[in-house]
Design an enzyme around this catalytic site. Structure first.
Site, mmCIF file in Angstrom:
data_model
loop_
_atom_site.group_PDB
_atom_site.id
_atom_site.type_symbol
_atom_site.label_atom_id
_atom_site.label_comp_id
_atom_site.label_asym_id
_atom_site.label_seq_id
_atom_site.Cartn_x
_atom_site.Cartn_y
_atom_site.Cartn_z
ATOM 1 N N ALA A 22 0.824 -1.211 0.000
ATOM 2 C CA ALA A 22 0.000 0.000 0.000
ATOM 3 C C ALA A 22 0.855 1.257 0.000
ATOM 4 O O ALA A 22 0.544 2.228 -0.691
ATOM 5 C CB ALA A 22 -0.947 -0.010 1.194
ATOM 6 N N ASP A 23 1.928 1.260 0.778
ATOM 7 C CA ASP A 23 2.776 2.445 0.849
ATOM 8 C C ASP A 23 3.326 2.826 -0.524
ATOM 9 O O ASP A 23 3.326 4.002 -0.898
ATOM 10 C CB ASP A 23 3.956 2.195 1.802
ATOM 11 C CG ASP A 23 3.581 2.352 3.256
ATOM 12 O OD1 ASP A 23 2.388 2.586 3.540
ATOM 13 O OD2 ASP A 23 4.471 2.241 4.115
#
Length: 376
Positions: free
Chosen positions: A175-176
């Protein structure tokens, strides 16, 4: 990258000023791509401590290696944003900038007097990029979380489980990077393009949880028509022998992805099994061979199969070196390490091959004082 402002620079983002208030991974990786494309990135850090990544292991000389990789070529300034004088300095920087990146929880920049609404009054061309876990709006907007939480809540961890039914831990911050850094960079580029026509910037709301949903396109396609995937049941999540990992005789692993019929037929022929083989039959055939022997048989056969490499093996691969992925470096007083291979075409990257990450302002001042003392 630190350079003479009069340097003849044909990088696509040359001349653009970026003020980056972000820390850790999502924002810094996005601004790293901007600096590699020629932008001048000024990193705003807390006095004394700076970005938390500075203290992370492993070390590269006196600084964290992760920090060095993510902040190569940037400049840094120490500002206490809760101090009115420093907050005003930050405001001045922002109204002189083309791009601002921040990843505080929604509302924090507004409380500091640095919201898009306030700054755009003095700088209507400002592209203001906010990266958060859940976006600027919605019931989860103020929730504290990290990458594992975002992929868990986006449904991703439910798609592949271990033999005990428990989800497996992702080996990377999906996600990052995939939901934060890359969408931020992409939308900043779109905003710059739009500004060429409108003359105005905008506020970009980048939600990491929102942006990992497209990664599950296969499962979503089924779900949207009422066929929700069972764990390990999808074509690319364990439901097919054509997309799976098999153990070799010597304890290594084969990543097999012969999805199309032509590749599947080739693999079955090499392994001496029928095309109706299931997971167990493929596994039994692979387990009869050492990895070297298996890869020798597969060589040149068009089977979409690879031996699972260690990261060390991956970086030593002749293809990595032929592509020049490690040709750039991060430098500091202790030496040189390879820079992150970024997803930028080589013809759009700044020509400087080796560059340092910025020292924290106070640390730089202390070294200058110490050096002056040595010269007395």
């Amino acid at each position: 990258m630190p350079r003479d402002s009069h340097q003849n620079d044909h990088s696509p983002l040359a001349g653009l000023k970026v003020v980056d208030f972000s820390t850790l991974l999502p924002g810094p990786l996005a601004s790293l791509m901007l600096v590699e494309a020629g932008a001048d990135v000024l990193k705003v850090e807390r006095p004394g401590q700076g970005d938390d990544m500075r203290a992370f292991e492993p070390r590269f000389g006196s600084e964290g290696a992760i920090f060095a990789l993510l902040n190569r070529g940037k400049r840094s300034i120490s500002l206490d944003l809760k101090n009115p004088t420093d907050a005003e300095k930050a405001r001045v920087l922002a109204i002189e900038a083309d791009i601002l990146i921040e990843q505080f929880r929604p509302g924090v920049m507004a409380r500091l007097g640095l919201s898009h609404e306030v700054l755009s009054r003095d700088n209507p061309r400002l592209i203001y990029c906010s990266i958060t876990g859940y976006g600027q709006t919605g019931p989860k907007a103020q929730r504290a979380a990290h990458d594992l939480n975002y992929v868990a809540e986006a449904g991703m961890l439910s798609l592949v489980t271990g033999s005990d039914g428990a989800p497996t831990l992702p080996p990377i911050p999906i996600a990052d990077i995939g939901g934060g850094s890359y969408p931020a960079f992409m939308n900043i580029m779109l905003a710059l393009y739009a500004r060429m026509t409108t003359g105005r910037g905008c506020h970009l709301d980048i939600s990491m949880t929102d942006n990992v949903l497209p990664f599950q396109y296969w499962a979503l396609a089924g779900g949207f028509v009422g066929q929700w995937a069972d764990p390990n049941g999808g074509l690319i999540t364990g439901g097919s022998p054509r997309y799976a990992i098999y153990r070799t005789k010597d304890g290594r692993f084969l990543a097999a992805a012969p999805l199309e019929d032509k590749f599947w037929r080739n693999l079955c022929e090499v392994l001496g099994i029928g095309e109706d083989a299931d997971h167990a039959r493929v596994a039994a055939a692979v387990e009869q061979l050492d990895s070297d022997a298996l890869m020798a048989r597969l060589e040149g056969k068009d089977v979409c199969c690879s031996l699972v490499a260690t990261l060390e093996e991956a970086l030593a691969d002749e293809h990595v070196h032929a592509r020049g992925l490690l040709n750039r470096g991060v430098t500091n007083d202790s030496g040189l390490i390879p820079a992150l291979p970024l997803a930028l075409a080589e013809n759009f990257r700044h020509p400087t091959l080796n560059a340092p990450a910025p020292m924290l302002q106070c640390a730089r001042a202390e070294r200058q004082v110490a050096k002056a003392g040595e010269n007395e």
